[in-house]
Design a protein around this motif. Structure first.
Motif, short mmCIF file in Angstrom:
data_model
loop_
_atom_site.label_atom_id
_atom_site.label_comp_id
_atom_site.label_asym_id
_atom_site.label_seq_id
_atom_site.Cartn_x
_atom_site.Cartn_y
_atom_site.Cartn_z
N SER A 120 5.14 0.14 -13.65
CA SER A 120 5.29 -1.24 -14.12
C SER A 120 5.80 -2.15 -13.01
O SER A 120 5.30 -3.26 -12.81
CB SER A 120 6.24 -1.27 -15.32
N LEU A 121 6.79 -1.68 -12.27
CA LEU A 121 7.31 -2.46 -11.15
C LEU A 121 6.26 -2.66 -10.07
O LEU A 121 6.08 -3.77 -9.56
CB LEU A 121 8.53 -1.79 -10.54
N VAL A 122 5.56 -1.59 -9.71
CA VAL A 122 4.55 -1.69 -8.65
C VAL A 122 3.45 -2.66 -9.05
O VAL A 122 3.04 -3.52 -8.27
CB VAL A 122 3.99 -0.30 -8.29
N ARG A 123 2.96 -2.55 -10.28
CA ARG A 123 1.91 -3.47 -10.73
C ARG A 123 2.39 -4.92 -10.76
O ARG A 123 1.64 -5.85 -10.48
CB ARG A 123 1.39 -3.05 -12.11
N SER A 124 3.66 -5.14 -11.08
CA SER A 124 4.21 -6.49 -11.13
C SER A 124 4.29 -7.15 -9.76
O SER A 124 4.01 -8.34 -9.62
CB SER A 124 5.62 -6.49 -11.74
N THR A 167 -2.89 -4.90 -4.53
CA THR A 167 -3.00 -3.49 -4.20
C THR A 167 -3.40 -2.67 -5.42
O THR A 167 -4.18 -1.73 -5.30
CB THR A 167 -1.63 -2.97 -3.65
N CYS A 168 -2.92 -3.06 -6.59
CA CYS A 168 -3.26 -2.36 -7.83
C CYS A 168 -4.53 -2.93 -8.49
O CYS A 168 -4.80 -2.65 -9.64
CB CYS A 168 -2.08 -2.41 -8.80
N ARG A 169 -5.27 -3.72 -7.77
CA ARG A 169 -6.54 -4.31 -8.23
C ARG A 169 -6.38 -5.23 -9.43
O ARG A 169 -7.19 -5.21 -10.35
CB ARG A 169 -7.57 -3.21 -8.52
N CYS A 170 -5.33 -6.00 -9.40
CA CYS A 170 -5.03 -7.02 -10.41
C CYS A 170 -5.17 -6.47 -11.82
O CYS A 170 -5.45 -7.12 -12.76
CB CYS A 170 -5.87 -8.27 -10.20
N PRO A 173 0.80 -1.23 0.00
CA PRO A 173 0.00 0.00 0.00
C PRO A 173 0.83 1.28 0.00
O PRO A 173 0.36 2.33 -0.46
CB PRO A 173 -0.84 -0.13 1.28
N GLN A 174 2.06 1.21 0.45
CA GLN A 174 2.93 2.39 0.44
C GLN A 174 3.25 2.84 -0.99
O GLN A 174 3.66 3.98 -1.20
CB GLN A 174 4.23 2.09 1.19
N PHE A 175 3.08 1.94 -1.94
CA PHE A 175 3.40 2.24 -3.34
C PHE A 175 2.16 2.36 -4.22
O PHE A 175 2.26 2.49 -5.43
CB PHE A 175 4.33 1.15 -3.90
N ALA A 176 0.97 2.32 -3.61
CA ALA A 176 -0.29 2.30 -4.36
C ALA A 176 -0.46 3.50 -5.28
O ALA A 176 -1.10 3.40 -6.33
CB ALA A 176 -1.47 2.20 -3.40
N ASN A 227 -1.26 3.41 -11.24
CA ASN A 227 -1.73 3.93 -12.53
C ASN A 227 -0.65 4.68 -13.29
O ASN A 227 -0.94 5.29 -14.32
CB ASN A 227 -2.95 4.82 -12.33
N ASP A 228 0.56 4.62 -12.82
CA ASP A 228 1.67 5.28 -13.48
C ASP A 228 2.08 4.43 -14.68
O ASP A 228 2.24 3.21 -14.56
CB ASP A 228 2.85 5.40 -12.50
#
Length: 110
Positions: free
Chosen positions: A98-102, A107-110, A84-87, A91-92
Motif C-alpha cells: 500500500s505504501l509503495v503504490r501510494s 513504478t507500480c504502473r499507476c 524501482p528499489q521497491f518495485a 503487487n503486495d
C-alpha cells in the motif's frame, strides 16, 4: 536519549513549533503509532507519478518508512531512481504494498 527525543517531539512542545529540531524522520514508541502516523501521511494524487523520486525534503520521512515497512534496509536515496528499489512490493496486498503504490505510482504502473 532517543526515547526522550520521542517524548518531546510527539508532545507538541514549543521547541518543535519553533523549529528547534532538524530531523528527516518521525520517532514513535510503538509500531501501532507508526502505522497510524503513516496512514495519516498517505494522500491521493490526481495524477500518476513517483512522489518518492521528487526532490521534496519531507519525502525522506516516507523513504525511511518504506525501508522499514519493506525490510529493505540497504535501499539508498540520492538518485532519481529510488522507487524501482521497491518495485517488488507493487503487487503486495499488505501494508508495505500500500505504501509503495501510494508513493511510487509510476513504478507500480499507476
Amino acid at each position: 536519549k532517543l526515547k526522550e527525543f520521542s517524548i518531546k517531539f510527539n508532545s507538541g512542545s514549543r521547541d518543535l513549533r519553533e523549529g528547534a529540531y532538524n530531523c528527516s524522520g518521525f520517532v514513535v514508541d510503538s509500531e501501532q503509532k507508526f502505522l497510524h502516523l503513516m496512514n495519516l501521511r498517505q494522500h491521493g494524487q490526481p495524477d500518476c507519478h513517483d512522489l518518492l523520486d521528487s526532490r521534496i525534503k519531507s519525502n525522506d520521512i516516507v523513504f525511511l518508512a518504506l525501508k522499514y515497512a519493506t525490510g529493505k534496509k540497504h535501499a539508498s536515496r540520492g538518485t532519481r531512481k529510488t522507487c524501482p528499489q521497491f518495485a517488488a512490493f507493487c503487487n503486495d496486498y499488505g501494508y508495505a504494498g500500500s505504501l509503495v503504490r501510494s508513493y511510487c505510482s509510476v513504478t507500480c504502473r499507476c
